[in-house]
Design a protein around this motif. Sequence first.
Motif, PDB file in Angstrom:
ATOM      1  N   GLY A   8     -64.512   6.092  27.894  1.00  0.00           N
ATOM      2  CA  GLY A   8     -65.392   5.362  26.976  1.00  0.00           C
ATOM      3  C   GLY A   8     -65.209   5.013  25.778  1.00  0.00           C
ATOM      4  N   SER A   9     -65.858   3.863  25.490  1.00  0.00           N
ATOM      5  CA  SER A   9     -65.748   3.673  23.630  1.00  0.00           C
ATOM      6  C   SER A   9     -66.600   4.073  22.995  1.00  0.00           C
ATOM      7  N   ALA A  10     -66.358   3.408  21.930  1.00  0.00           N
ATOM      8  CA  ALA A  10     -66.968   4.302  20.569  1.00  0.00           C
ATOM      9  C   ALA A  10     -66.439   3.063  19.515  1.00  0.00           C
ATOM     10  N   LYS A  32     -63.698  -2.248  20.320  1.00  0.00           N
ATOM     11  CA  LYS A  32     -63.993  -0.572  20.485  1.00  0.00           C
ATOM     12  C   LYS A  32     -63.108  -0.280  20.331  1.00  0.00           C
ATOM     13  N   THR A 178     -75.739  11.036  32.528  1.00  0.00           N
ATOM     14  CA  THR A 178     -76.322  10.632  31.307  1.00  0.00           C
ATOM     15  C   THR A 178     -74.959  12.190  30.603  1.00  0.00           C
ATOM     16  N   GLU A 197     -71.079   6.706  17.868  1.00  0.00           N
ATOM     17  CA  GLU A 197     -71.782   5.827  19.056  1.00  0.00           C
ATOM     18  C   GLU A 197     -71.104   5.910  20.611  1.00  0.00           C
ATOM     19  N   SER A 199     -69.849   5.843  24.104  1.00  0.00           N
ATOM     20  CA  SER A 199     -70.602   4.971  24.985  1.00  0.00           C
ATOM     21  C   SER A 199     -70.012   4.902  26.432  1.00  0.00           C
ATOM     22  N   GLN A 201     -67.881   5.447  30.106  1.00  0.00           N
ATOM     23  CA  GLN A 201     -67.446   4.291  31.268  1.00  0.00           C
ATOM     24  C   GLN A 201     -67.173   4.771  32.474  1.00  0.00           C
TER      25      GLN A 201
END
Length: 231
Positions: A8-10, A32, A178, A197, A199, A201
């Motif tokens: 994921g990215s942040a 990101k 989730t 944050e 997120s 992916q």
Amino acid sequence: MRDIILRGSADLSFWAERLEREDLVPLGDGGKAQLLLIAVDAKFMGVRFRELSVAVSLEASGGTDGHDAVYLPQAFNSVRLFAFVERTFYHTPYYPARIRVETRLPAAFEVSLAEGVILRAEMSADSTSATRKPTRLQEESWEGPIFLPSSPRQQDPKVFFARLAGHTHAYPFAARDTITLKPTSRAPIVEWLAESEFSPQEWAIRETATHARTKSVGRSSVPLSPAGQAG
């Protein structure tokens, strides 16, 4: 050994500020930072254990075959003794926790402390081999240096080299999947994931995986600088 890698990215500025004190630079992709949550279910000398680690991809290539180096801010192991050995002899930031890893669809993993679940990621309940098709189905591997958090007692922060490989089923992180983060003072990484944050992916799932590593050594003893260039 079975594993799940949730990519994921942040927020890049958050991780740039946090890694600056380690003399490291997070990899920026599309503005990101790139993070990996790695959940493992394995056995060592007949003892079953599970672990969860968080890795932050670093700028420049410090690994082999063009792979990026990563930074390991915190990790957890389901066997208290194993976590103690990791911290004491390998200088890795492992702490004991209850961990669940499910690689069969719907895939999921979670980390719990005395106060309850602090991190959980799970596919939607209706995820099956019939409803979700992998976007990739192939052998994949990563190998390179893993930089460890510095300590006031260390003059030379540690690093070790690792290799992760296996037949991979990759799935996009779908809208109904989730991730739950419940920050606690005993697990700062969860707070950092929330504040930056994170997120998700992509899920990368391996029913048969291999993980190998070297011992931890001082950064000055290897021919790589923290940025992955010749030292």
